[in-house]
Design a protein around this motif. Structure first.
Motif, PDB file in Angstrom:
ATOM      1  N   THR A  47     -17.455  37.298   5.896  1.00 44.90           N
ATOM      2  CA  THR A  47     -18.532  37.970   6.634  1.00 44.90           C
ATOM      3  C   THR A  47     -19.898  37.777   5.994  1.00 44.90           C
ATOM      4  N   TRP A  48     -19.958  37.173   4.818  1.00 49.10           N
ATOM      5  CA  TRP A  48     -21.221  36.955   4.122  1.00 49.10           C
ATOM      6  C   TRP A  48     -21.821  35.608   4.502  1.00 49.10           C
ATOM      7  N   GLY A  49     -23.133  35.504   4.375  1.00 49.84           N
ATOM      8  CA  GLY A  49     -23.837  34.268   4.672  1.00 49.84           C
ATOM      9  C   GLY A  49     -23.630  33.218   3.598  1.00 49.84           C
ATOM     10  N   ALA A  50     -24.012  31.990   3.931  1.00 45.80           N
ATOM     11  CA  ALA A  50     -23.913  30.877   2.987  1.00 45.80           C
ATOM     12  C   ALA A  50     -24.683  31.210   1.721  1.00 45.80           C
ATOM     13  N   GLY A  51     -24.063  30.959   0.576  1.00 43.14           N
ATOM     14  CA  GLY A  51     -24.698  31.204  -0.714  1.00 43.14           C
ATOM     15  C   GLY A  51     -24.445  32.579  -1.287  1.00 43.14           C
ATOM     16  N   GLU A  52     -24.093  33.574  -0.456  1.00 40.67           N
ATOM     17  CA  GLU A  52     -23.766  34.903  -0.974  1.00 40.67           C
ATOM     18  C   GLU A  52     -22.405  34.830  -1.634  1.00 40.67           C
ATOM     19  N   GLN A  53     -22.296  35.367  -2.851  1.00 37.92           N
ATOM     20  CA  GLN A  53     -21.057  35.225  -3.600  1.00 37.92           C
ATOM     21  C   GLN A  53     -20.864  36.367  -4.585  1.00 37.92           C
ATOM     22  N   THR A  54     -19.612  36.551  -5.001  1.00 38.25           N
ATOM     23  CA  THR A  54     -19.245  37.592  -5.950  1.00 38.25           C
ATOM     24  C   THR A  54     -18.095  37.106  -6.824  1.00 38.25           C
ATOM     25  N   ALA A  55     -17.912  37.780  -7.943  1.00 43.84           N
ATOM     26  CA  ALA A  55     -16.904  37.373  -8.921  1.00 43.84           C
ATOM     27  C   ALA A  55     -15.483  37.578  -8.415  1.00 43.84           C
ATOM     28  N   GLY A  56     -14.623  36.662  -8.790  1.00 45.81           N
ATOM     29  CA  GLY A  56     -13.201  36.757  -8.485  1.00 45.81           C
ATOM     30  C   GLY A  56     -12.442  35.817  -9.397  1.00 45.81           C
ATOM     31  N   PRO A  57     -12.253  36.193 -10.672  1.00 45.25           N
ATOM     32  CA  PRO A  57     -11.519  35.321 -11.587  1.00 45.25           C
ATOM     33  C   PRO A  57     -10.148  34.955 -11.024  1.00 45.25           C
ATOM     34  N   VAL A  58      -9.683  33.770 -11.377  1.00 40.72           N
ATOM     35  CA  VAL A  58      -8.393  33.285 -10.893  1.00 40.72           C
ATOM     36  C   VAL A  58      -7.319  33.623 -11.930  1.00 40.72           C
ATOM     37  N   LEU A  59      -6.318  34.385 -11.499  1.00 36.65           N
ATOM     38  CA  LEU A  59      -5.177  34.695 -12.360  1.00 36.65           C
ATOM     39  C   LEU A  59      -4.451  33.413 -12.730  1.00 36.65           C
ATOM     40  N   GLY A  60      -4.243  32.554 -11.749  1.00 37.04           N
ATOM     41  CA  GLY A  60      -3.557  31.303 -12.022  1.00 37.04           C
ATOM     42  C   GLY A  60      -3.430  30.443 -10.785  1.00 37.04           C
ATOM     43  N   PHE A  61      -2.938  29.236 -11.009  1.00 36.26           N
ATOM     44  CA  PHE A  61      -2.729  28.246  -9.959  1.00 36.26           C
ATOM     45  C   PHE A  61      -1.269  27.819  -9.949  1.00 36.26           C
ATOM     46  N   SER A  62      -0.827  27.271  -8.836  1.00 37.99           N
ATOM     47  CA  SER A  62       0.561  26.816  -8.709  1.00 37.99           C
ATOM     48  C   SER A  62       0.821  25.496  -9.412  1.00 37.99           C
ATOM     49  N   THR A  63      -0.224  24.744  -9.724  1.00 40.36           N
ATOM     50  CA  THR A  63      -0.064  23.447 -10.385  1.00 40.36           C
ATOM     51  C   THR A  63      -1.120  23.300 -11.473  1.00 40.36           C
ATOM     52  N   THR A  64      -0.987  22.240 -12.250  1.00 35.64           N
ATOM     53  CA  THR A  64      -1.972  21.937 -13.290  1.00 35.64           C
ATOM     54  C   THR A  64      -2.733  20.673 -12.913  1.00 35.64           C
ATOM     55  N   ASP A  65      -3.865  20.490 -13.569  1.00 38.17           N
ATOM     56  CA  ASP A  65      -4.702  19.301 -13.370  1.00 38.17           C
ATOM     57  C   ASP A  65      -4.939  19.021 -11.891  1.00 38.17           C
ATOM     58  N   ILE A  66      -5.540  19.974 -11.212  1.00 40.62           N
ATOM     59  CA  ILE A  66      -5.793  19.878  -9.777  1.00 40.62           C
ATOM     60  C   ILE A  66      -7.042  19.029  -9.561  1.00 40.62           C
ATOM     61  N   GLN A  67      -6.867  17.919  -8.893  1.00 36.78           N
ATOM     62  CA  GLN A  67      -7.960  16.974  -8.667  1.00 36.78           C
ATOM     63  C   GLN A  67      -8.812  17.389  -7.467  1.00 36.78           C
ATOM     64  N   PRO A  68     -10.109  17.027  -7.470  1.00 41.28           N
ATOM     65  CA  PRO A  68     -10.933  17.269  -6.287  1.00 41.28           C
ATOM     66  C   PRO A  68     -10.247  16.674  -5.061  1.00 41.28           C
ATOM     67  N   GLY A  69     -10.225  17.441  -3.976  1.00 39.14           N
ATOM     68  CA  GLY A  69      -9.572  17.012  -2.746  1.00 39.14           C
ATOM     69  C   GLY A  69      -8.134  17.491  -2.625  1.00 39.14           C
ATOM     70  N   GLU A  70      -7.520  17.944  -3.722  1.00 40.47           N
ATOM     71  CA  GLU A  70      -6.132  18.407  -3.684  1.00 40.47           C
ATOM     72  C   GLU A  70      -6.035  19.882  -3.292  1.00 40.47           C
ATOM     73  N   THR A  71      -4.808  20.294  -2.983  1.00 42.58           N
ATOM     74  CA  THR A  71      -4.520  21.671  -2.581  1.00 42.58           C
ATOM     75  C   THR A  71      -3.549  22.293  -3.575  1.00 42.58           C
ATOM     76  N   ALA A  72      -3.744  23.592  -3.840  1.00 41.39           N
ATOM     77  CA  ALA A  72      -2.840  24.351  -4.701  1.00 41.39           C
ATOM     78  C   ALA A  72      -2.901  25.818  -4.294  1.00 41.39           C
ATOM     79  N   ARG A  73      -1.869  26.555  -4.621  1.00 40.22           N
ATOM     80  CA  ARG A  73      -1.918  28.003  -4.453  1.00 40.22           C
ATOM     81  C   ARG A  73      -2.717  28.591  -5.612  1.00 40.22           C
ATOM     82  N   ALA A  74      -3.403  29.697  -5.341  1.00 41.30           N
ATOM     83  CA  ALA A  74      -4.142  30.409  -6.385  1.00 41.30           C
ATOM     84  C   ALA A  74      -4.101  31.899  -6.086  1.00 41.30           C
ATOM     85  N   VAL A  75      -4.202  32.704  -7.137  1.00 37.87           N
ATOM     86  CA  VAL A  75      -4.332  34.150  -7.001  1.00 37.87           C
ATOM     87  C   VAL A  75      -5.645  34.531  -7.659  1.00 37.87           C
TER      88      VAL A  75
END
Length: 144
Positions: A47-75
């Motif tokens: 619901t926020w406009g482009a550029g509006e942002q807030t903190a949300g550290p990532v607990l973890g990802f489903s994979t390691t060494d995630i390359q630009p363009g790739e997909t992974a699960r995250a929390v």
């Protein structure tokens, strides 16, 4: 520090390819205890406009060494209480923008939203990283 109520949000994260303005290096990723909450991007709520942002550290990802363009699960876990009302409006199917500074580096499609604590105790971390490891829905597992 006393724990406060927040959310844990599971997303299918698509990193933006380098050629489309994404990050230029891989994300370390993973969900080992030593890797948890080490990546701290900001997020744009739908619901926020482009550029509006807030903190949300990532607990973890489903994979390691995630390359630009790739997909992974995250929390991710919102940590700024003033922004929690906006986070509480986030629903499965919505798309969060992942920022590194002013640059959008990924898009996270929300899969689930669950109550959580900040700072997050180890039993909650295990509950949510189980989903990253493909061990079910965090709403169905309560480890305490």
């Amino acid at each position: 520090m006393e724990a406060v109520g927040t959310l844990a949000i599971g997303v299918e994260l698509q990193l933006v390819p380098v050629g489309e303005g994404g990050r230029e290096s891989a994300l370390k990723g993973g969900c080992a205890p030593t890797d948890r909450f080490t990546y701290r991007p900001n997020w744009g709520i739908p619901t926020w406009g482009a550029g509006e942002q807030t903190a949300g550290p990532v607990l973890g990802f489903s994979t390691t060494d995630i390359q630009p363009g790739e997909t992974a699960r995250a929390v991710l876990v919102p940590t700024i209480p003033d922004h929690l009302p906006a986070w509480r409006g986030v629903s499965p199917g919505e798309i969060l923008r992942m920022y590194e500074g002013p640059r959008v580096c990924g898009f996270g499609t929300v899969v689930w939203v669950e109550p959580a604590s900040w700072p997050m105790p180890p039993y909650e971390q295990e509950q949510f990283t189980a989903w990253l490891k493909g061990e079910g829905n965090p709403g169905l597992r309560r480890l305490r």
